[in-house]
Scaffold this motif. Structure first.
Motif, PDB file in Angstrom:
ATOM      1  N   GLY A  29      49.098  34.243  57.648  1.00 40.72           N
ATOM      2  CA  GLY A  29      47.987  33.583  56.981  1.00 40.72           C
ATOM      3  C   GLY A  29      47.701  32.206  57.549  1.00 40.72           C
ATOM      4  O   GLY A  29      46.536  31.827  57.760  1.00 40.72           O
ATOM      5  N   LEU A  30      48.757  31.419  57.804  1.00 36.88           N
ATOM      6  CA  LEU A  30      48.557  30.077  58.346  1.00 36.88           C
ATOM      7  C   LEU A  30      47.954  30.122  59.745  1.00 36.88           C
ATOM      8  O   LEU A  30      47.050  29.344  60.070  1.00 36.88           O
ATOM      9  N   ALA A  31      48.443  31.039  60.580  1.00 33.43           N
ATOM     10  CA  ALA A  31      47.915  31.140  61.943  1.00 33.43           C
ATOM     11  C   ALA A  31      46.463  31.606  61.935  1.00 33.43           C
ATOM     12  O   ALA A  31      45.640  31.122  62.729  1.00 33.43           O
ATOM     13  N   ALA A  32      46.142  32.556  61.051  1.00 29.07           N
ATOM     14  CA  ALA A  32      44.755  33.025  60.949  1.00 29.07           C
ATOM     15  C   ALA A  32      43.842  31.890  60.505  1.00 29.07           C
ATOM     16  O   ALA A  32      42.766  31.671  61.079  1.00 29.07           O
ATOM     17  N   ALA A  33      44.264  31.150  59.488  1.00 31.31           N
ATOM     18  CA  ALA A  33      43.435  30.059  58.978  1.00 31.31           C
ATOM     19  C   ALA A  33      43.239  28.976  60.026  1.00 31.31           C
ATOM     20  O   ALA A  33      42.141  28.412  60.171  1.00 31.31           O
ATOM     21  N   ALA A  34      44.292  28.642  60.787  1.00 39.20           N
ATOM     22  CA  ALA A  34      44.172  27.623  61.823  1.00 39.20           C
ATOM     23  C   ALA A  34      43.171  28.046  62.888  1.00 39.20           C
ATOM     24  O   ALA A  34      42.326  27.248  63.322  1.00 39.20           O
ATOM     25  N   ARG A  35      43.270  29.305  63.333  1.00 40.02           N
ATOM     26  CA  ARG A  35      42.332  29.793  64.348  1.00 40.02           C
ATOM     27  C   ARG A  35      40.894  29.760  63.827  1.00 40.02           C
ATOM     28  O   ARG A  35      39.969  29.352  64.526  1.00 40.02           O
ATOM     29  N   LEU A  36      40.686  30.179  62.581  1.00 32.40           N
ATOM     30  CA  LEU A  36      39.342  30.227  62.005  1.00 32.40           C
ATOM     31  C   LEU A  36      38.760  28.829  61.827  1.00 32.40           C
ATOM     32  O   LEU A  36      37.604  28.579  62.168  1.00 32.40           O
ATOM     33  N   ALA A  37      39.559  27.925  61.266  1.00 32.80           N
ATOM     34  CA  ALA A  37      39.054  26.571  61.043  1.00 32.80           C
ATOM     35  C   ALA A  37      38.736  25.879  62.366  1.00 32.80           C
ATOM     36  O   ALA A  37      37.710  25.193  62.491  1.00 32.80           O
TER      37      ALA A  37
END
Length: 407
Positions: free
Chosen positions: A19-27
């Motif tokens: 979840g953290l890696a996905a959110a970082a990439r998206l943001a």
């Protein structure tokens, strides 16, 4: 009771590595308002209480401990603009991409253009394994053990038995040692251990089952049965059940998202898309349990497909089911479109229920063979197997399910 309602662009459920890696990439890619919900008070997932080293080998030049790796992922997501909300639980769905939540500020209803489920996996506890006996203190999973020792500094016992043959059993032994507890035996029903180095540290009993827990108030011992019929009792005050992972799929089920029969996580295609338009899934929710770095990489790959969805890419139909035949347990991803993208790293992930010496994998659709290949190393329970995915384009979109077997 009415709930305050608001909207975000992407809602990520779960602040573990995926979840953290996905959110970082998206943001970082400008996906708009990206929000992460984490039901625990501290984000980071399982790595935050895994104090051994080796985390981040795939991403960083210098591997770190679990807590350091978790902090790195949290800091990166927040630095690029993702909003992280801890102590907030998604309790259910009010629409296809609308979630009801509860947290320190009360009840909310959040609607997103895309949802990423990254709720992870947990170990099957004693009750789910149907181990008979009394209900004494001293019965733990690895996660409970690590939290007690590393987060709370508790003394959990003096003599322990560890149950399981997966790599996480090694983590349990190391955590027990760090907590001043002697591991008197590692017990597994498997015919061999996938961690040979563990034998040099503690006694290992293969082809052995735990048949009963003994003790009133506190565990005093466990009864074991060997495959040849011999029985024995081991004196201990702690038992740790490791591995045997269960995806945390309750939220997906509440949303009516179909699960794969093998993994028991949401059924997904090669772009991490579930059957519900706009809802993606990544990490160990799909396949308990891979290393944290693999879950993080899945989160990043899922984010790339979320970005395409936000840009207007059409949501595909159900596609073809990908099924594994025993002794193979499951395949992930488990839906394909012959015209769709390849899975992450161009490979499928598999698991086996029993040891296999250099197995040959065969992919069939109906009576047609799409692929054959032989693995270059033995396959062991609890260890990932990889299958090349370059055969996907040869599948018939109008045909039956794709079956992965041994041949």
């Amino acid at each position: 009771m009415s709930r305050p309602e608001r909207a975000v662009d992407v809602l990520v459920v779960g602040a573990g590595p995926a979840g953290l890696a996905a959110a970082a990439r998206l943001a970082a890619a400008g996906a708009g308002r990206v929000e992460i919900l984490e039901r625990e008070q501290q984000p980071g997932g399982i790595p935050r209480h895994c104090c051994h080293g080796g985390f981040g080998r795939r991403e960083r030049r210098r591997p770190t401990t679990g807590p350091q790796y978790a902090r790195h992922l949290v800091d990166e997501a927040v630095r690029v603009g993702a909003e992280l909300r801890s102590g907030v639980t998604a309790t259910g769905w009010a629409g296809p991409r609308t979630l009801d939540t509860t947290g320190p500020t009360g009840l909310e209803r959040i609607t997103a253009r895309a949802v990423v489920l990254a709720t992870g996996a947990r170990e099957r506890p004693r009750s789910a394994r149907l181990v008979p006996g009394t209900r004494p203190a001293g019965v733990l999973t690895t996660g409970e053990l690590q939290q007690a020792v590393h987060l709370h500094g508790q003394r959990v016992g003096s003599r322990a038995v560890v149950v399981g043959a997966e790599p996480v059993a090694f983590s349990a032994v190391r955590t027990l040692h760090a907590g001043g507890v002697e591991t008197v035996a590692v017990v597994t029903e498997q015919p061999r251990l996938s961690l040979p180095s563990l034998r040099r540290q503690v006694p290992v009993l293969t082809r052995t089952d735990v048949t009963e827990l003994i003790g009133r108030g506190r565990l005093t011992g466990v009864r074991l049965r060997h495959r040849d019929g011999r029985t024995t009792t081991v004196r201990c005050d702690t038992i740790v059940f490791t591995g045997d992972w269960i995806p945390d799929h309750e939220l997906a089920r509440r949303g009516g998202i179909p699960l794969d029969e093998g993994t028991r996580g949401p059924a997904i295609d090669t772009a991490f898309r579930t059957a519900e338009p706009g809802v993606f899934a990544a990490g160990n929710l799909l396949h308990g349990a891979e290393r944290a770095s693999v879950a993080a990489e899945e989160g990043r790959c899922a984010a790339d497909h979320v970005l395409r969805h936000l840009a207007g890419e059409a949501w595909p139909g159900p596609g073809l089911a990908v099924q594994a035949e025993g002794p193979l347990l499951w395949a992930a991803p488990n839906r394909i479109d012959p015209r769709g993208p390849l899975p992450m790293l161009g490979r499928f992930m598999l698991r086996t229920a029993e040891p296999l010496a250099l197995p040959r994998l065969v992919v069939r659709q109906n009576s047609r063979v799409l692929h054959r290949s032989r693995l270059l190393r033995p396959a062991l329970p609890g260890r990932p197997l990889r299958l090349r995915a370059d055969w996907i384009a040869a599948a018939d979109a109008g045909g039956g399910p794709v079956l992965i077997t041994l041949g």
